[in-house]
Motif scaffolding. Sequence first.
Motif, PDB file in Angstrom:
ATOM      1  N   UNK A   1      -0.907  -0.938   3.370  1.00  0.00           N
ATOM      2  CA  UNK A   1      -0.536  -0.635   1.982  1.00  0.00           C
ATOM      3  C   UNK A   1       0.977  -0.702   1.804  1.00  0.00           C
ATOM      4  N   UNK A   2       1.715  -0.121   2.744  1.00  0.00           N
ATOM      5  CA  UNK A   2       3.188  -0.141   2.661  1.00  0.00           C
ATOM      6  C   UNK A   2       3.709  -1.573   2.683  1.00  0.00           C
ATOM      7  N   UNK A   3       3.049  -2.418   3.471  1.00  0.00           N
ATOM      8  CA  UNK A   3       3.459  -3.818   3.551  1.00  0.00           C
ATOM      9  C   UNK A   3       3.068  -4.584   2.290  1.00  0.00           C
ATOM     10  N   UNK A   4       1.813  -4.463   1.870  1.00  0.00           N
ATOM     11  CA  UNK A   4       1.295  -5.250   0.757  1.00  0.00           C
ATOM     12  C   UNK A   4       1.912  -4.877  -0.591  1.00  0.00           C
ATOM     13  N   UNK A   5       2.228  -3.609  -0.764  1.00  0.00           N
ATOM     14  CA  UNK A   5       2.808  -3.165  -2.038  1.00  0.00           C
ATOM     15  C   UNK A   5       4.340  -3.218  -2.038  1.00  0.00           C
TER      16      UNK A   5
END
Length: 339
Positions: free
Chosen positions: A47-51
């Motif tokens: 999530x931290x990467x994708x967002x």
Amino acid sequence: MKRRDLIAGGLAAATLPTFTFAQGLEKPKATIAVGGKNLFYYLPLTIAEQLGYFKDEGLDLTIVDFAGGSRALAAVVGGSADVVSGAFEHTVNMQFKGQPMRAFVLQGAAPQIVLGYNPKTMPNFKGVADLKGKKIGVTAPGSSTNVMANFALAKVGLKPGDVSFVGVGASSGAVAAMRAGQIDAMSNLDPVITLLQRSGDLKIISDTRIVSEAEKVFGGPMPGGCLYCPQSFIDKNPNTVQAMTNAMVRANKWIQKAGPGDIIKVVPESYLLGDRSIYIDGFLAAQKALSPDGTFPVRGADTAFKALASVDAELAKAKLDLAAVYTNAFAQKANQKFR
């Protein structure tokens, strides 16, 4: 949070000059090694990467995926990665080995590992003792899934050498091995577990996706996935570590408010293993076992030590500084930023 809000937020962040974030970061370009990135165990990382949360903090990270946590750890020990996204108990083991590692932000409030048996090869299964002489699939030998299986075996008087451990990974290979009868039992995580359970190819023995059951199994709070690294990396790069923690805590909080539809829109299609409904079921099973704020429970290190000591007589005799295997300082600061 609506998808359009996520996109708008990302665009707003993109308009800000990157150098203002990057100032003060000792190592904005860093590498994180992870063992089974598609697992819910590591969902906050994805999530931290994708967002774009890492980018918002001025970080340009390379995330390298391995078949299991032990291999991700080996990458950091070997110098090809800076930080591990892996199981908390490795920090205890590494201190015992004289290579101090420290965890700095928590992803999982429970291990989320499920031990189950293959009803095709073990139709008369009655208990863990029946696994003697059998093949047990784990993500990778020495990984947290292996530790969980060892712990379950020890409770019934079996040693690791009483079974054969087989590395099957954490994706379609693990599913195929179970369905083909190549393994008699499995210690693995979601979405693999939910997929096999739904198709009738796995029956659950122990389920640490449920926080209360995890505490019952391990005798206390057992931290799951986290970011950890050599103490020397933290000492040299405190601002970089804080930036990573900020992004992860922000992701933790987003997940707690997210619905299955939000998750489906964000994660890569390959994570779904060809079935969105099963992925949604897996997320709902795992969501409560994910950390809400990135902080470690005070008794977590002691629980991890006892679990490892149950199958390692030498480690059991060791006098370790368990306060040195984790810190909440970075997560506490991140929680002040993202309330």
